[in-house]
Design a protein around this motif. Structure first.
Motif, PDB file in Angstrom:
ATOM      1  N   VAL A 123      -4.934  -6.219   3.998  1.00  0.00           N
ATOM      2  CA  VAL A 123      -5.752  -5.554   2.993  1.00  0.00           C
ATOM      3  C   VAL A 123      -5.965  -4.083   3.340  1.00  0.00           C
ATOM      4  CG1 VAL A 123      -6.927  -7.687   2.374  1.00  0.00           C
ATOM      5  CG2 VAL A 123      -7.872  -6.216   4.159  1.00  0.00           C
ATOM      6  N   GLY A 124      -6.314  -3.330   2.323  1.00  0.00           N
ATOM      7  CA  GLY A 124      -6.613  -1.933   2.533  1.00  0.00           C
ATOM      8  C   GLY A 124      -5.365  -1.088   2.679  1.00  0.00           C
ATOM      9  N   CYS A 125      -5.535   0.114   3.190  1.00  0.00           N
ATOM     10  CA  CYS A 125      -4.413   0.994   3.475  1.00  0.00           C
ATOM     11  C   CYS A 125      -4.815   1.902   4.624  1.00  0.00           C
ATOM     12  CB  CYS A 125      -3.998   1.798   2.244  1.00  0.00           C
ATOM     13  SG  CYS A 125      -5.288   2.872   1.562  1.00  0.00           S
ATOM     14  N   SER A 126      -3.835   2.481   5.242  1.00  0.00           N
ATOM     15  CA  SER A 126      -4.088   3.245   6.467  1.00  0.00           C
ATOM     16  C   SER A 126      -3.900   4.729   6.239  1.00  0.00           C
ATOM     17  CB  SER A 126      -3.134   2.764   7.565  1.00  0.00           C
ATOM     18  OG  SER A 126      -3.200   3.615   8.683  1.00  0.00           O
ATOM     19  N   LEU A 127      -4.739   5.512   6.932  1.00  0.00           N
ATOM     20  CA  LEU A 127      -4.550   6.954   7.032  1.00  0.00           C
ATOM     21  C   LEU A 127      -4.425   7.350   8.506  1.00  0.00           C
ATOM     22  CD1 LEU A 127      -7.068   8.312   4.347  1.00  0.00           C
ATOM     23  CD2 LEU A 127      -4.576   8.181   4.196  1.00  0.00           C
ATOM     24  N   ASP A 128      -3.999   6.373   9.307  1.00  0.00           N
ATOM     25  CA  ASP A 128      -3.875   6.624  10.738  1.00  0.00           C
ATOM     26  C   ASP A 128      -2.925   7.772  11.031  1.00  0.00           C
ATOM     27  OD1 ASP A 128      -4.071   3.174  11.959  1.00  0.00           O
ATOM     28  OD2 ASP A 128      -5.570   4.555  11.158  1.00  0.00           O
ATOM     29  N   LEU A 129      -3.321   8.596  11.990  1.00  0.00           N
ATOM     30  CA  LEU A 129      -2.475   9.707  12.410  1.00  0.00           C
ATOM     31  C   LEU A 129      -1.104   9.171  12.793  1.00  0.00           C
ATOM     32  CD1 LEU A 129      -3.379  12.661  12.567  1.00  0.00           C
ATOM     33  CD2 LEU A 129      -3.668  12.379  15.023  1.00  0.00           C
ATOM     34  N   PRO A 187       4.260  22.097  10.912  1.00  0.00           N
ATOM     35  CA  PRO A 187       4.905  22.418  12.187  1.00  0.00           C
ATOM     36  C   PRO A 187       3.904  22.435  13.331  1.00  0.00           C
ATOM     37  CG  PRO A 187       5.689  23.885  10.489  1.00  0.00           C
ATOM     38  CD  PRO A 187       4.558  23.097   9.890  1.00  0.00           C
ATOM     39  N   GLY A 188       4.252  21.759  14.420  1.00  0.00           N
ATOM     40  CA  GLY A 188       3.408  21.756  15.589  1.00  0.00           C
ATOM     41  C   GLY A 188       2.239  20.789  15.530  1.00  0.00           C
ATOM     42  N   LYS A 189       2.142  20.032  14.440  1.00  0.00           N
ATOM     43  CA  LYS A 189       1.040  19.088  14.292  1.00  0.00           C
ATOM     44  C   LYS A 189       1.581  17.686  14.088  1.00  0.00           C
ATOM     45  CE  LYS A 189      -2.212  22.369  12.204  1.00  0.00           C
ATOM     46  NZ  LYS A 189      -3.120  22.610  11.052  1.00  0.00           N
ATOM     47  N   GLU A 190       0.736  16.716  14.348  1.00  0.00           N
ATOM     48  CA  GLU A 190       1.121  15.332  14.106  1.00  0.00           C
ATOM     49  C   GLU A 190       0.997  15.040  12.606  1.00  0.00           C
ATOM     50  OE1 GLU A 190      -0.870  12.772  16.812  1.00  0.00           O
ATOM     51  OE2 GLU A 190       0.380  11.032  16.327  1.00  0.00           O
ATOM     52  N   ARG A 191       1.784  14.077  12.167  1.00  0.00           N
ATOM     53  CA  ARG A 191       1.743  13.687  10.765  1.00  0.00           C
ATOM     54  C   ARG A 191       0.344  13.173  10.411  1.00  0.00           C
ATOM     55  NH1 ARG A 191       6.971  10.509   9.144  1.00  0.00           N
ATOM     56  NH2 ARG A 191       6.123   9.057  10.704  1.00  0.00           N
ATOM     57  N   GLU A 192      -0.231  13.722   9.348  1.00  0.00           N
ATOM     58  CA  GLU A 192      -1.623  13.474   8.992  1.00  0.00           C
ATOM     59  C   GLU A 192      -1.720  12.689   7.694  1.00  0.00           C
ATOM     60  OE1 GLU A 192      -3.591  17.065   7.875  1.00  0.00           O
ATOM     61  OE2 GLU A 192      -5.565  16.148   7.660  1.00  0.00           O
ATOM     62  N   GLY A 193      -2.541  11.655   7.689  1.00  0.00           N
ATOM     63  CA  GLY A 193      -2.771  10.891   6.482  1.00  0.00           C
ATOM     64  C   GLY A 193      -3.643  11.677   5.515  1.00  0.00           C
ATOM     65  N   VAL A 194      -3.220  11.785   4.270  1.00  0.00           N
ATOM     66  CA  VAL A 194      -3.929  12.554   3.256  1.00  0.00           C
ATOM     67  C   VAL A 194      -4.691  11.639   2.317  1.00  0.00           C
ATOM     68  CG1 VAL A 194      -3.604  14.103   1.303  1.00  0.00           C
ATOM     69  CG2 VAL A 194      -2.268  14.443   3.386  1.00  0.00           C
ATOM     70  N   SER A 195      -4.008  10.651   1.789  1.00  0.00           N
ATOM     71  CA  SER A 195      -4.620   9.731   0.833  1.00  0.00           C
ATOM     72  C   SER A 195      -3.797   8.460   0.779  1.00  0.00           C
ATOM     73  CB  SER A 195      -4.686  10.387  -0.552  1.00  0.00           C
ATOM     74  OG  SER A 195      -5.304   9.522  -1.491  1.00  0.00           O
ATOM     75  N   CYS A 196      -4.431   7.360   0.363  1.00  0.00           N
ATOM     76  CA  CYS A 196      -3.683   6.118   0.224  1.00  0.00           C
ATOM     77  C   CYS A 196      -4.318   5.238  -0.836  1.00  0.00           C
ATOM     78  CB  CYS A 196      -3.562   5.375   1.548  1.00  0.00           C
ATOM     79  SG  CYS A 196      -5.119   4.801   2.251  1.00  0.00           S
ATOM     80  N   ILE A 197      -3.522   4.295  -1.327  1.00  0.00           N
ATOM     81  CA  ILE A 197      -3.985   3.318  -2.295  1.00  0.00           C
ATOM     82  C   ILE A 197      -3.671   1.943  -1.747  1.00  0.00           C
ATOM     83  CG2 ILE A 197      -1.823   3.592  -3.628  1.00  0.00           C
ATOM     84  CD1 ILE A 197      -3.499   2.895  -6.153  1.00  0.00           C
ATOM     85  N   ALA A 257       0.858  -1.184   0.000  1.00  0.00           N
ATOM     86  CA  ALA A 257       0.000   0.000   0.000  1.00  0.00           C
ATOM     87  C   ALA A 257       0.897   1.238   0.000  1.00  0.00           C
ATOM     88  CB  ALA A 257      -0.898   0.011   1.226  1.00  0.00           C
ATOM     89  N   ILE A 258       0.412   2.290  -0.601  1.00  0.00           N
ATOM     90  CA  ILE A 258       1.136   3.567  -0.608  1.00  0.00           C
ATOM     91  C   ILE A 258       0.256   4.626   0.038  1.00  0.00           C
ATOM     92  CG2 ILE A 258       2.073   5.431  -2.012  1.00  0.00           C
ATOM     93  CD1 ILE A 258       3.878   3.069  -2.097  1.00  0.00           C
ATOM     94  N   GLY A 259       0.837   5.372   0.916  1.00  0.00           N
ATOM     95  CA  GLY A 259       0.116   6.467   1.557  1.00  0.00           C
ATOM     96  C   GLY A 259       0.811   7.791   1.324  1.00  0.00           C
ATOM     97  N   TRP A 260       0.023   8.831   1.207  1.00  0.00           N
ATOM     98  CA  TRP A 260       0.539  10.196   1.220  1.00  0.00           C
ATOM     99  C   TRP A 260       0.219  10.803   2.578  1.00  0.00           C
ATOM    100  CZ3 TRP A 260       3.692  12.666  -2.051  1.00  0.00           C
ATOM    101  CH2 TRP A 260       3.799  12.217  -3.365  1.00  0.00           C
ATOM    102  N   TYR A 261       1.236  11.331   3.228  1.00  0.00           N
ATOM    103  CA  TYR A 261       1.082  11.977   4.519  1.00  0.00           C
ATOM    104  C   TYR A 261       1.637  13.394   4.435  1.00  0.00           C
ATOM    105  CZ  TYR A 261      -0.502   8.070   7.360  1.00  0.00           C
ATOM    106  OH  TYR A 261      -1.264   7.076   7.925  1.00  0.00           O
ATOM    107  N   ARG A 262       1.197  14.237   5.338  1.00  0.00           N
ATOM    108  CA  ARG A 262       1.778  15.572   5.424  1.00  0.00           C
ATOM    109  C   ARG A 262       2.058  15.903   6.883  1.00  0.00           C
ATOM    110  NH1 ARG A 262      -3.536  18.938   3.407  1.00  0.00           N
ATOM    111  NH2 ARG A 262      -4.798  18.757   5.324  1.00  0.00           N
TER     112      ARG A 262
END
Length: 126
Positions: free
Chosen positions: A102-108, A39-49, A31-36
């Motif tokens: 299966v699937g993909c994650s956008l977990d914080l 500053p001052g925030k936790e890494r956030e899941g944006v999109s995944c395949i 699976a591939i995820g895009w995260y962002r």
């Protein structure tokens, strides 16, 4: 290895097209995820395949504005970002999960992903 490109500075309402080149894995069973990360925030899941059927998923903050696509082998994964807002600013990373199910994650935080790129900066000015 994952390498991101395409970041930059854009005005609010503009668009950017990010690319993630994936190499070094024996097959496309990941699976591939895009995260962002802002500053001052936790890494956030944006999109995944997902690994098994290439289904795509989006975080609530980007639904309807961002689109994830990939080539058939998932060796290049793209993130088209439209209607950008200042709150979209951050370092964008692509990541691979080569051991999950299966699937993909956008977990914080991006915990399930075990390979990460170096990131590309996206700055949206107001």
């Amino acid at each position: 290895q994952l390498v991101e490109s395409g970041g930059g500075l854009v005005q609010s309402g503009g668009s950017l097209h990010l690319s993630c080149t994936v190499s070094g894995f024996a097959d496309a069973d990941y699976a591939i995820g895009w995260y962002r990360h802002a500053p001052g925030k936790e890494r956030e899941g944006v999109s995944c395949i997902s690994s098994e059927n290439d289904s795509t998923y989006y975080g609530d903050s980007v639904k309807g504005r961002f689109t994830l696509t990939s080539d058939n082998a998932k060796t290049t994964v793209y993130l088209q970002m439209n209607s950008l807002k200042p709150e979209d600013t951050g370092v964008y990373y692509c990541a691979a999960d080569t051991v999950g199910g299966v699937g993909c994650s956008l977990d914080l935080g991006g915990g399930p992903y075990n390979h990460w790129g170096q990131g590309t900066q996206v700055t949206v000015s107001s």
